[in-house]
Design an enzyme around this catalytic site. Structure first.
Site, PDB file in Angstrom:
ATOM      1  N   TRP B 315      -0.671  -1.984  -6.233  1.00  0.00           N
ATOM      2  CA  TRP B 315      -0.942  -0.769  -5.464  1.00  0.00           C
ATOM      3  C   TRP B 315      -1.238   0.403  -6.395  1.00  0.00           C
ATOM      4  O   TRP B 315      -2.036   1.283  -6.093  1.00  0.00           O
ATOM      5  CB  TRP B 315       0.263  -0.457  -4.575  1.00  0.00           C
ATOM      6  CG  TRP B 315       0.105   0.756  -3.705  1.00  0.00           C
ATOM      7  CD1 TRP B 315      -0.349   0.778  -2.426  1.00  0.00           C
ATOM      8  CD2 TRP B 315       0.413   2.118  -4.051  1.00  0.00           C
ATOM      9  NE1 TRP B 315      -0.347   2.063  -1.942  1.00  0.00           N
ATOM     10  CE2 TRP B 315       0.112   2.913  -2.913  1.00  0.00           C
ATOM     11  CE3 TRP B 315       0.904   2.750  -5.187  1.00  0.00           C
ATOM     12  CZ2 TRP B 315       0.292   4.297  -2.888  1.00  0.00           C
ATOM     13  CZ3 TRP B 315       1.083   4.127  -5.174  1.00  0.00           C
ATOM     14  CH2 TRP B 315       0.772   4.884  -4.027  1.00  0.00           C
ATOM     15  N   HIS B 316      -0.564   0.406  -7.564  1.00  0.00           N
ATOM     16  CA  HIS B 316      -0.725   1.522  -8.479  1.00  0.00           C
ATOM     17  C   HIS B 316      -2.060   1.511  -9.201  1.00  0.00           C
ATOM     18  O   HIS B 316      -2.453   2.515  -9.762  1.00  0.00           O
ATOM     19  CB  HIS B 316       0.417   1.540  -9.493  1.00  0.00           C
ATOM     20  CG  HIS B 316       1.679   2.115  -8.936  1.00  0.00           C
ATOM     21  ND1 HIS B 316       2.545   1.380  -8.175  1.00  0.00           N
ATOM     22  CD2 HIS B 316       2.200   3.360  -9.023  1.00  0.00           C
ATOM     23  CE1 HIS B 316       3.563   2.153  -7.811  1.00  0.00           C
ATOM     24  NE2 HIS B 316       3.382   3.356  -8.305  1.00  0.00           N
ATOM     25  N   GLY B 317      -2.725   0.378  -9.242  1.00  0.00           N
ATOM     26  CA  GLY B 317      -4.034   0.392  -9.899  1.00  0.00           C
ATOM     27  C   GLY B 317      -4.597  -0.990 -10.082  1.00  0.00           C
ATOM     28  O   GLY B 317      -3.866  -1.979 -10.076  1.00  0.00           O
ATOM     29  N   PHE B 460      -4.852   6.591  -6.887  1.00  0.00           N
ATOM     30  CA  PHE B 460      -4.337   5.729  -5.828  1.00  0.00           C
ATOM     31  C   PHE B 460      -4.989   6.045  -4.518  1.00  0.00           C
ATOM     32  O   PHE B 460      -4.799   6.764  -3.762  1.00  0.00           O
ATOM     33  CB  PHE B 460      -2.811   5.842  -5.774  1.00  0.00           C
ATOM     34  CG  PHE B 460      -2.253   5.698  -7.172  1.00  0.00           C
ATOM     35  CD1 PHE B 460      -1.523   6.705  -7.737  1.00  0.00           C
ATOM     36  CD2 PHE B 460      -2.559   4.588  -7.907  1.00  0.00           C
ATOM     37  CE1 PHE B 460      -1.068   6.569  -9.046  1.00  0.00           C
ATOM     38  CE2 PHE B 460      -2.102   4.456  -9.227  1.00  0.00           C
ATOM     39  CZ  PHE B 460      -1.346   5.459  -9.793  1.00  0.00           C
TER      40      PHE B 460
END
Lengths: 385, 460, 162
Positions: B315-317, B460
Site C-alpha cells: 500500500w505504501h508504494g 500514496f
C-alpha cells in the site's frame, strides 16, 4: 463540580479567543498580501521577483499556473526582505553554520566555503592552459590564482564547518601549469598581511581594492612591470552589501567600504566595452545602484580593450573572473593595450583574435572558488570552431 | 495543493471557510464538496476525473446493494474489483511490468503513468463504505452530494486519516459548528502546521544532505541520517493528520486520531497500535478479521499476518523495499507473539529494541534500493566506510543536534501532559496562546523563504 | 437483475471512457522533421526580442556541450555574444532513452548559465533563464530560453503531438 465547570469555561474562553485570533490573522494576512503592491525587482536579493503567472488551459493542465502562483505569493509577500532576515536569524539560532554555501567568520565577515573539484575538472583547466601556451610559444604567460577569505582566514572558521583546503587545490593547479606559465603565488603575502590589511569584503566574495593592490605589488616583479606608481586611495561607497549577505541571509554588524585607487599623476587611457568608448574605467553611476562593486568597469563583459599611449611595447591579453575588475586599474599604463576576456560570456574565435593582435603577454587572473567551478575557460582556450 | 503552502493558507482556506460559514446548513456539504474538488483538481487537474468516476461508481454500487439485496454479494464483488482495478492499474502497473520484464526477459514498454495523488486513501475509504453497506453496518447514502463530500473532503483527502463512513455519516445531517470548535480546530491545525514546516521540513533537509553522501559515511553520520528520517516521517505524517483533524473540527466534523506518540512504544505490537492507526485499523477490519484474525490455528494466523503486512507494505508504494518493510514487521510481530512474549523482559530493554528496530525499518522504507538500505544498516552497526565518526558526522551533530533534540522531545507524550497542565491555569493558557501564534508566524516565515517543502506520503 | 447488469455494464463503459481520456492525448509522433519545427518556431525567432541566430554543429558543441551530429535532426539558434542568453535547441534523439540523455545535457547548460548570471551579475538574464522551458517529449528534447518560452513550448508541443 463547580471547579470542573469553571475549568471548562476557562478552556472555552481560551479556545474562543484563539479561534478569533487565528481567524483574524489568516484573514488579515490574506487581505494584506493581496493589497500589498507587487514589486518588480529585489535589490536585497539582486533578482527579478516572480509575477502573476499566465492563466490558460495549458498552464492549468500541466500545473505550471499553480506552481507559479505559489512562487508569486512567496516572492511578493509583504516585507519579504525583513522576513528573510528573520528566517536567517532563526536558522543561526538553531545552529545553522552554512547557508547557500556561505559561512560566518565573525560578526562582520562572511565567506564562501570551498569544495574541492574533481580530478577531471582540474585536468581540464590545466590541459587547456598548457595547450594554449604551446600554441603560442612566443607569448609570455602568467597565472595568478588568488585564495579566498575561507582559506586566508581559515582559523576563524568554526571547527565543524565542512570546507576543503584551497591550498592543495592551488598547489595542484600551479604544479600542472608550471611548465607553460609563470605562476604568481600571493598566498604568503596575504598571510603576512591578513591582520594589517582588510583583504576581503565581509559581505561579498570579492577581495577589496586594498587586497587587490597588495596582490599587484607582489605580482609586479614576476610580470616584469613597475609597481612604483603612486596612488591616492579613497572610499567611494560605504554601504556595500554584497553577494554573501544577499544569498545567505546572514546578517553582519557593518556594511563594507568600497575603495578606489586613483593615480596621483593623471593617466590618459581609453576603455572600450560593448557599445562604446570611455575615458575612465570607473562607472560612477554604479555607486548609487544595487552593486557598488560595478564601479569597476561596470561589471563583467565578454571582452574589453584598454588602450593607453604608454609606449611600453607590451600588449596584454587577460582571462579573468570578476576578481580582476579592481585589479586591472593598476595595470593601466604598464601596457600599451590590455584586452580583457571573461570566458563565461565570450563567444568569439580566440585564435582569430590572437592572430590579429600582437599580444606580448597573457595573464590568467582568477580566484580559487570561481576557477574550481568554471568550465568556460577551458572551452574558450580550446576554441573548437 | 498542500496545507503547508501559501496558496492554501492565504487564498483557499479563508475563501472556503467564509463561504462555508455564510451559507445555510443545507448548503454547507455542497460548498465543502465543490471546494474539495477544486482543492484536488489544483494538484491533479487531469486525474480529478478519476476521482469523480470513483465517487459515481461507489455511490451507484451502494444504492444497488440496498435496492437489490438478493444480489448484494455479486454487486459487492463487482465494486471491490473495480476499485482495486483502478488502484492497481494506476499505482502498480509499472511495477508489475518491470518485474515481468526482469523475470521473463521480456521488453514490454510500459508508458510511465503518473500516480494520482491520494488514490490509496480515497479508494480505501470507498471500499470501507461499500463493505459496510454490504454488512448492513451503515445505510447507503442516497444523497450524492453527501457521498461525494465523504470521499472528497479536503481535510483528509490527500493524506488521511482514513475515515470510515460509519464514523462520520451522521455528521452530514447534523453537526455543531461553533466558535469553540473553530478555536479547537485552529489550535490543532497550527500545531500540525508547525510539526510539518518547522520540524519535518528541516529534518528532511538534513536527511537529504546526509543521504547525498551515499555509502561514504561514518557510523555517527549513518545514525544521524536514520534518526532524521525517523523523526521527519513522524512529524510530516502526524502533522498532516493534525491539520486534517483540526480542519475537520473547524467545519464541525470529528475525524479519528491517527497517531498516538508511536515512538514511546515498548513493543513492535504496541508501535502498530500507535502509528497510522486508521490504516492498521482498516486492514484489521476488512482483511485480518474476515480471514479469521488470531482466532484460528497458529498456521493460519501466521498466514493472516503475512497477508496483511504484505498488503500494508505494498500500500505504501510500488517498490520492493516497501514489500520488504511490510514483511519485516510481519516477522517482528510474529516473533513477539510466539517467542519473546514468553519471556519477562524489563520495559526499558524492550523499548530500546523496539525503537532501534523501528529506525531500521525506516531505513529500509526510505532507501533507494535494498542494497542501499543494507549498506546504511551495516554502517550503523560498525561497518561504516568512514569509521565510527568523521568530520561530516561532527558537522551534522553540531549543526543539527538542537533540532533533533527538539524533535525527540515533541514526539513524546510529555508534550500532551504539559499542554493539559498549561490549560489549567490562566498563565498557562496565555503562554499556550502566545506560543501557538508565535509558531504560526514562524511557519509563515519559513514558508515564504523556504523552497523545501516535500510531502513523504504523497506517493500514496 | 437485468437492471443491475445494465448499470454495471454502464459503469464499466464509463471507466473505460475515463481511462481512455486520461491515458490518451500524450502520444508523440515518430516522424517530426526539422522543417516542421522551424516553421512552428518562425514567429518566435522573428520576434524583436529574440536576438539569437542559426547555430552550427560546432556552436552546439561549444555552448550546449552536445554533439548534434550524432543525432538524426536538430534545430539550433544561439546568441552571437555571451551576455545574451537567448537560445533554442530541438533534437531528435531517436529514442526516449536518447532524449533523456540529451535532456540531462540541456539541464546542465541551463544550470551553468544560471551560475554565470547569478548573484546580481545579470538579473535580466536570470529572469529569462528562470522561465526557460527545458523538457523532453518521447524521442525529442527541447531547450527554450526566450521571452515567449511558454508560448513557444505550446507551439512545439502541438507539432510533436499526434
Amino acid at each position: 463540580m463547580k471547579s470542573k465547570n469553571k475549568k471548562k469555561k476557562k478552556n472555552e474562553v481560551f479556545y474562543k479567543v484563539f479561534g478569533v485570533t487565528f481567524g483574524a490573522v489568516v484573514l488579515g494576512l490574506s487581505v494584506f498580501t493581496l493589497a500589498y503592491p507587487d514589486s518588480d525587482y529585489s535589490s536585497a536579493e539582486k533578482r527579478y521577483l516572480a509575477q502573476i503567472p499566465e492563466l490558460n488551459v495549458d498552464t492549468l493542465a500541466d500545473g505550471s499556473f499553480m506552481a507559479g502562483l505559489e512562487d508569486y505569493e512567496a516572492d511578493q509577500f509583504p516585507f519579504r526582505a525583513a522576513v528573510m532576515q528573520m528566517r536567517a536569524g532563526l536558522d543561526e539560532t538553531m545552529g545553522k553554520a552554512i547557508s547557500q554555501g556561505v559561512t560566518r567568520l565573525d560578526g562582520d565577515h562572511l565567506a564562501e566555503v570551498f569544495e574541492e573539484p574533481s580530478e577531471q575538472a582540474i585536468s581540464a583547466v590545466v590541459n587547456a592552459v598548457n595547450a594554449f601556451s604551446a600554441r603560442y610559444p612566443d607569448i609570455d604567460m602568467y597565472m595568478l590564482l588568488a585564495p579566498n577569505a575561507i582559506s586566508v582566514y581559515s582559523d576563524k572558521v568554526a571547527g565543524h564547518v565542512l570546507t576543503d583546503d584551497q591550498n592543495t587545490y592551488i598547489d595542484g593547479i600551479y604544479r600542472g601549469v608550471s611548465g607553460a606559465v609563470t605562476t604568481i603565488d600571493i598566498r604568503e603575502a596575504f598571510a603576512a598581511n591578513r591582520g594589517a590589511v582588510e583583504l576581503y569584503y565581509g559581505t561579498d566574495h570579492h577581495w577589496t581594492t586594498d587586497g587587490a593592490y597588495l596582490a599587484f605589488t607582489y605580482a609586479a616583479k614576476p610580470l616584469g612591470i613597475s609597481a612604483s606608481r603612486k596612488y591616492v586611495s579613497g572610499v567611494v561607497n560605504n554601504t556595500f552589501s554584497g553577494t554573501l549577505t544577499s544569498s545567505s541571509g546572514f546578517s553582519v554588524g557593518k556594511l563594507d567600504d568600497v575603495k578606489v585607487y586613483l593615480p596621483a599623476q593623471e593617466l590618459s587611457y581609453t576603455v572600450e566595452w560593448g557599445d562604446g568608448l570611455r575615458a575612465s574605467c570607473y562607472l560612477t553611476e554604479a555607486l548609487t545602484g544595487d552593486d557598488p562593486y560595478e564601479v569597476f568597469f561596470g561589471g563583467n563583459h565578454a571582452s574589453m580593450v584598454i588602450k593607453c599611449g604608454a609606449k611600453t611595447g607590451r600588449s596584454l591579453l587577460m582571462f579573468k573572473d570578476s576578481y580582476a575588475n579592481c585589479f586591472i586599474p593598476f595595470l593601466i599604463g604598464e601596457y600599451d593595450s590590455i584586452t580583457v576576456i571573461d570566458p563565461r560570456y565570450y563567444y568569439e574565435d580566440l585564435d582569430m583574435l590572437v592572430a590579429s593582435s600582437d599580444f606580448t603577454d597573457v595573464l590568467f587572473l582568477y580566484n580559487a572558488n570561481t576557477l574550481s567551478t568554471d568550465n568556460a575557460l577551458a572551452t574558450v582556450l580550446n576554441n573548437e570552431q | 495543493m498542500v496545507f503547508s503552502g501559501l496558496t492554501f493558507l492565504f487564498l483557499f482556506l479563508p475563501v472556503t471557510l467564509i463561504l462555508y460559514y455564510i451559507v445555510p446548513f443545507r448548503f454547507k456539504n455542497a460548498v465543502l464538496m465543490v471546494m474539495s474538488l477544486i482543492f484536488y483538481a489544483w494538484g491533479e487537474p487531469i486525474y480529478v476525473l478519476l476521482m469523480i468516476y470513483s465517487i459515481v461508481m461507489n455511490y451507484a454500487v451502494g444504492l444497488m446493494m440496498d435496492r437489490e439485496s438478493d444480489h448484494k454479494k455479486s454487486i459487492l464483488v463487482f465494486g471491490i474489483v473495480l476499485n482495486l482495478f483502478i488502484l492497481g492499474f494506476f499505482k502498480y502497473f509499472g511495477f508489475l511490468v518491470d518485474n515481468l520484464n526482469s523475470l521473463f526477459g521480456l521488453n514490454i514498454h510500459a508508458k510511465k503513468l503518473a500516480l494520482p495523488v491520494g488514490i490509496s486513501f480515497y479508494t480505501f475509504q470507498a471500499l470501507s463504505y461499500i463493505i459496510d453497506v454490504y454488512r448492513g453496518k451503515v445505510k447507503s447514502q442516497k444523497n450524492i452530494v453527501n457521498f461525494a463530500t465523504y470521499i472528497t473532503m479536503f481535510p483528509q483527502l490527500i493524506a488521511g486519516p482514513i475515515v470510515r463512513y460509519g464514523d462520520i455519516c451522521k455528521e452530514f445531517d447534523k453537526r455543531f459548528i461553533t466558535l469553540y470548535s473553530f478555536g479547537r480546530g485552529a489550535l490543532r491545525f497550527v500545531f500540525g502546521l508547525a510539526k510539518k514546516v518547522l520540524l519535518a521540513n528541516l529534518l528532511g533537509e538534513m536527511f537529504e544532505e546526509i543521504a547525498a553522501y551515499g555509502s561514504g559515511v561514518s557510523t555517527v553520520t549513518a545514525w544521524l541520517g536514520a534518526i532524521c528520517y525517523t523523526l521527519q516521517i513522524y512529524f510530516d505524517f502526524s502533522g498532516y493528520s493534525d491539520m486534517a483533524i483540526g480542519l475537520g473540527r473547524m467545519m464541525g466534523f470529528t475525524i479519528c486520531e491517527n497517531f498516538n506518540y508511536p515512538y514511546v512504544s515498548k513493543t513492535v505490537t504496541e508501535f502498530w497500535r500507535r502509528w497510522h492507526m486508521s490504516l492498521s485499523g482498516w486492514f484489521k477490519e476488512y482483511v485480518y478479521i474476515p480471514l479469521g484474525g488470531n482466532r484460528v490455528s497458529a498456521l493460519k494466523h501466521v498466514r493472516n499476518i503475512l497477508i496483511v503486512w504484505l498488503l500494508t507494505g505494498l500500500w505504501h508504494g510500488a517498490a520492493w523495499n516497501f514489500v520488504v518493510w511490510g514483511l519485516y514487521y510481519a516477522a517482528l510481530l510474529l516473533l513477539e507473539k510466539y517467542v519473546t512474549s514468553k519471556f519477562k523482559l524489563p520495559g526499558w530493554l524492550t523499548y530500546i529494541f523496539t525503537i532501534v528496530l523501528v529506525i531500521i525499518g525506516w531505513v529500509i522504507f526510505s532507501a533507494d534500493s535494498l542494497g542501499a538500505a543494507g549498506v546504511t544498516v551495516a554502517s550503523m552497526f560498525g561497518f561504516a566506510a568512514n569509521g565510527f565518526v568523521d568530520k561530516v558526522g561532527v558537522y551534522y551533530l553540531l549543526t543539527g543536534g538542537i533540532l533533533i533534540v527538539i524533535g525527540v522531545f515533541f514526539s513524546m507524550p510529555v508534550v500532551g501532559t504539559i499542554q493539559k497542565k498549561l490549560k489549567k491555569s490562566m498563565a498557562g493558557c496565555t503562554f499556550l496562546y502566545i506560543f501557538a501564534m508565535a509558531l504560526f508566524v514562524c511557519c509563515v516565515i519559513y514558508l515564504v523563504t523556504g523552497n523545501y517543502n516535500p510531502f513523504l506520503y504523497f506517493r500514496f | 437483475m437485468k437492471k443491475i447488469v445494465a448499470i454495471e455494464a454502464l459503469l464499466v463503459a464509463l471507466l473505460v471512457g475515463v481511462m481512455f481520456l486520461l491515458l490518451s492525448g500524450a502520444n508523440v509522433r515518430e516522424n517530426v522533421t526539422a522543417e516542421e519545427v522551424e516553421a512552428a518556431s518562425a514567429q518566435f525567432v522573428a520576434s524583436e526580442t529574440f536576438s539569437a541566430k542559426v547555430g552550427t554543429e560546432l556552436n552546439a558543441k561549444r555552448y550546449m556541450g552536445l554533439n548534434v551530429a550524432d543525432y538524426s535532426a536538430y534545430v539550433y539558434y544561439v546568441a552571437t555574444q555571451g551576455m545574451d542568453v537567448h537560445e533554442f535547441l530541438w533534437v531528435d534523439a531517436g529514442s526516449e532513452e536518447g532524449a533523456e540523455e540529451v535532456l540531462a545535457v540541456m539541464n546542465e547548460r541551463l544550470t551553468s548559465q544560471m551560475e554565470a548570471f547569478d548573484e546580481g551579475y545579470g538579473p535580466e538574464q536570470m529572469a529569462l533563464l528562470e522561465k526557460a522551458c527545458v523538457f523532453s517529449m518521447g524521442r525529442y528534447a527541447i531547450y527554450i530560453v526566450s521571452e515567449d518560452s511558454e508560448a513557444w513550448k505550446s507551439a512545439i508541443t502541438d507539432v510533436l503531438e499526434e
